[in-house]
Design an enzyme around this catalytic site. Structure first.
Site, mmCIF file in Angstrom:
data_model
loop_
_atom_site.group_PDB
_atom_site.id
_atom_site.type_symbol
_atom_site.label_atom_id
_atom_site.label_comp_id
_atom_site.label_asym_id
_atom_site.label_seq_id
_atom_site.Cartn_x
_atom_site.Cartn_y
_atom_site.Cartn_z
ATOM 1 N N GLU A 226 0.821 -1.220 0.000
ATOM 2 C CA GLU A 226 0.000 0.000 0.000
ATOM 3 C C GLU A 226 0.850 1.262 0.000
ATOM 4 O OE1 GLU A 226 -3.264 2.285 2.846
ATOM 5 O OE2 GLU A 226 -2.384 0.382 3.473
ATOM 6 N N ASP A 227 1.918 1.274 0.781
ATOM 7 C CA ASP A 227 2.648 2.520 1.034
ATOM 8 C C ASP A 227 3.993 2.627 0.328
ATOM 9 O OD1 ASP A 227 0.586 3.264 2.682
ATOM 10 O OD2 ASP A 227 1.543 2.559 4.517
ATOM 11 N N ASP B 108 -21.504 -7.694 38.598
ATOM 12 C CA ASP B 108 -20.338 -8.425 38.103
ATOM 13 C C ASP B 108 -19.112 -7.543 37.923
ATOM 14 O OD1 ASP B 108 -21.333 -6.984 36.004
ATOM 15 O OD2 ASP B 108 -21.113 -8.578 34.520
#
Length: 739
Positions: A90-91, A274
């Site tokens: 991608e980069d 709880d």
């Protein structure tokens, strides 16, 4: 998950190095191809050289951090390599072909699955995000490791989110809370899910986060001592029956978990039963139930607070016994009891598949765990609206589920708020299409009945030719799966009807927004939206509106803007021409003489419909109430001196613009028999009549009276409905109710 930084909010700038990664591999018991992992690092370091993160750190620290998180989860060699390389395509200038040649098909496929969508035709940023999520889901269906890498990637990005600008932080946090945390939950990776939720909560509502953190810190010393005391007392008791003593752990509920109960459910912190929990881990299922008996003998259990997730696992395969009890100090706490195998699944979810089951690629249990991915993908095939995927994930991946059963004992899991329509379609598409009624625990219920956990739901079906779902079901059902199947049915079975309904709906919206496009220019005016929804002709576009594939509420804003740009100079003249000095006409379809801009409401005492003779009554502060002329209230009040002047003449608007629907109630008297209500429901469903409410009771003479409230367009349609019901076997009479 070992090693996850719990001080991520105050210490988000962590040191991740290849040496630390190698050391962690060498310290572990699992075997890895270390040379392949180092080669992946060297390639990533080469291509990311010179790149910086927003924190100012070298970019390579991010893929190293992602790989470190996945190593903690016990993922395999190819997944670690893909984590190191997940941003290079991608980069940087690196290609998938390069990766495949050097690291093999699996690594290249995983990197491709995680890579964000770059070249996609988009209309809004939201759509780009939705299309990216669609791609992730498709990749997940082929190899679940894709989403596990994506979750680790998102987790590290969230840990370093404080370096982003505020607007970006909120956008990413919102997406994380709505998309990635629910996916982590469904995959059973509790540690990642909890941390993603807490980090998102911190950025989305920092004031509430700090307030809860402050409240919990004030109780910290006493809280820790309380948990330790409980653990010691349980350990001492279990030592009498177990050798060695089972492992006992303590935990405190996460800040976001407390927030949901404090702010969403309106509880005080002390009312959260709880918020403290003790976990007991044993070797066998039998020991789980034995320990449960001991705990209930030691402490007083709180009624209706026991959950058996061993016999009925959650959709993410989570198994455990949960019980809430009260200790000596009067403070309630939760006890969780599970086996070691259950514990691994609870902590690591589907990642335990790689951590503890080396050499096993898949199993039927894993296939069941991933069934929801295929359901979402399949449900999207009939929709061209990429934003629908976001709605599907928000609805279908919600952490809260209900569990209901078919009469044969098969369990169906659905999101909270699901109706019997969702249940029918979850069983089978044709069961949903042929549904004509439903029972919950043997009692007849309406189509909008919301299922509760533990109920036995029976779906009544019909074999009547041409029977199918009602369009109104789209507004009732919750799951995207049911909506998609209903739209698909209308798309395939009712094209002509869809075109008619869609065209009318568009014309109504155009009239409401004062849009007048010449017929010969309409196709050109709509071409952008037609292309967006893959419609080749106007009829295709009208049909898409008719079956719900195109939502007018989403396109009208753009169409209004486009209309003003293209026809702006004509608008003023058109509006002026349309304004005529006539009597006031309301959206209700009623014309009132001599009164402008009045509020209209229909009296519930007689429920007037278009075609009835009507009269109006001027109320004090609530507009004009419309009654039938033969209404008992009108007949008794019209001649009284103090009210006579408040009755005014009204009439139905003589125009086809009035396409609204009106509620009316019918009283149906019939010979009592099994299946009567189902036959009535089926007959109304066949002519697309929406039922709001139905009740029935036995009369003294052995007959039954059914009272049904429904929506009709006017007297003409009502007469048709009455005629249809009268043809049902054993029906004696059908009358409009006086209610």
């Amino acid at each position: 998950m070992e090693g996850v930084n719990k001080d991520y909010l105050s210490n988000s700038k962590n040191e991740y190095t290849i040496d630390a990664l190698i050391q962690k591999i060498l310290d572990g018991e699992k075997q890895y191809d270390l040379s392949k992992i180092v080669s992946a690092y060297e390639l990533a370091d080469k291509y990311h050289s010179g790149q910086k993160r927003e924190s100012g750190e070298p970019y390579i620290t991010h893929p190293l951090a992602v790989a470190y998180i996945l190593l903690e989860l016990g993922m395999d060699t190819d997944t670690i390599c893909a984590a190191l390389l997940h941003d290079v395509v991608e980069d940087t200038s690196c290609t998938l072909e390069n990766l495949q040649k050097q690291f093999g098909t699996d690594v290249a496929m995983l990197v491709n699955g995680v890579t964000k969508l770059k070249k996609v035709e988009i209309f809004t940023k939201d759509e780009q995000k939705a299309e990216n999520i669609r791609k992730i889901l498709l990749a997940m269906s082929e190899d679940i490791r894709v989403i596990i890498i994506k979750l680790a990637d998102r987790l590290h990005n969230m840990r370093t989110l404080n370096f982003c600008r505020e607007e970006k932080r909120r956008i990413i946090a919102h997406e994380t809370m709505n998309i990635y945390a629910p996916i982590a939950h469904r995959l059973g990776i509790r540690s990642i899910k909890d941390e993603l939720e807490d980090l998102s909560f911190h950025y989305l509502d920092p004031y509430a986060y700090e307030e809860i953190d402050k409240q919990m810190n004030l109780r910290k010393e006493g809280r820790d001592q309380l948990v330790e005391d409980i653990k010691e007392r349980i350990r001492e008791r279990l030592s009498q029956d177990f050798d060695p003593v089972p492992q006992i752990e303590g935990r405190v509920k996460s800040n976001y978990g407390i927030y949901k109960k404090v702010y969403r459910d309106g509880k005080e912190i002390d009312q959260i039963y709880d918020r403290y929990a003790v976990r007991i881990i044993v070797n066998t299922v039998t020991e789980c139930y034995n320990v449960l008996g001991i705990i209930h003998d030691m402490f007083k259990p709180i009624p209706n607070r026991f959950k058996d997730y061993i016999s009925t696992p959650k959709p993410n395969m989570y198994q455990s016994l949960h019980t809430t009890v009260i200790g000596r100090q009067g403070i309630p706490f939760e006890v969780q009891i599970r086996t070691w195998e259950m514990h691994r699944t609870a902590e690591y979810g589907i990642a335990a598949h790689w951590k503890y089951k080396e050499g096993v690629r898949s199993s039927s249990k894993d296939d069941n765990r991933l069934a929801w991915i295929r359901q979402i993908i399949e449900s999207q095939q009939e929709s061209n609206d990429v934003e629908e995927i976001v709605r599907a994930i928000k609805n279908d991946l919600a952490p809260e589920d209900v569990f209901a059963f078919t009469p044969k004992g098969d369990m169906i899991t659905l999101p909270v708020g699901s109706t019997v329509i969702d249940f029918a379609y979850a069983i089978h598409t044709q069961v949903g299409h042929r549904m004509c009624g439903a029972k919950a625990d043997k009692k007849m219920v309406s189509y909008d009945y919301q299922i509760k956990t533990g109920e036995i739901i029976e779906i009544l079906t019909t074999n009547v030719e041409g029977h199918g779902p009602s369009r109104s079901w789209l507004n009732i059902c919750k799951t995207n799966e049911a909506k998609s199947k209903i739209r698909s049915w209308f798309k395939k079975e009712r094209r002509e009807e869809n075109i008619f309904e869609g065209k009318n709906a568009l014309e109504r919206e155009f009239r409401r927004n004062m849009i007048k496009v010449p017929e010969d220019e309409l196709e050109d005016f709509l071409k952008l939206d037609m292309r967006r929804h893959n419609c080749e002709t106007l009829d295709d576009f009208f049909a898409a509106i008719g079956y719900g594939g195109v939502q007018l509420s989403k396109v009208m804003q753009r169409l209004k803007s486009e209309y003003h740009k293209k026809y702006g100079e004509k608008i003023t003249a058109d509006i002026t021409e349309d304004i005529k000095p006539q009597r006031s006409k309301n959206s209700s379809g009623v014309i009132v003489d001599g009164i402008d801009d009045c509020v209209i409401k229909f009296a519930q005492c007689c429920n007037p419909l278009p075609g009835d003779e009507i009269v109006g009554f001027i109320t004090r502060g609530h507009g004009i109430s419309i009654h039938k002329c033969d209404c008992v209230n009108y007949q008794t009040q019209k001649d009284k001196a103090d009210t006579a002047q408040r009755w005014v003449p009204v009439k139905w608007a003589a125009t086809e613009d009035n396409k609204g629907y009106f509620k009316t109630t019918l009283d149906i008297i019939a010979v009592d028999r099994i299946g009567l209500l189902a036959d009535v429901s089926s007959a109304l469903a066949m002519i697309n009549i929406y039922i709001h409410e139905s009740t029935s009771r036995e009369l003294k003479n052995g007959n039954a009276i059914l009272t049904v409230t429904l929506s009709v367009a006017g007297m003409e349609q009502l007469n048709s409905v009455i005629a249809k019901i009268k043809k049902i076997k054993n029906v004696i009479s059908v009358e409009r109710s006086g209610k």
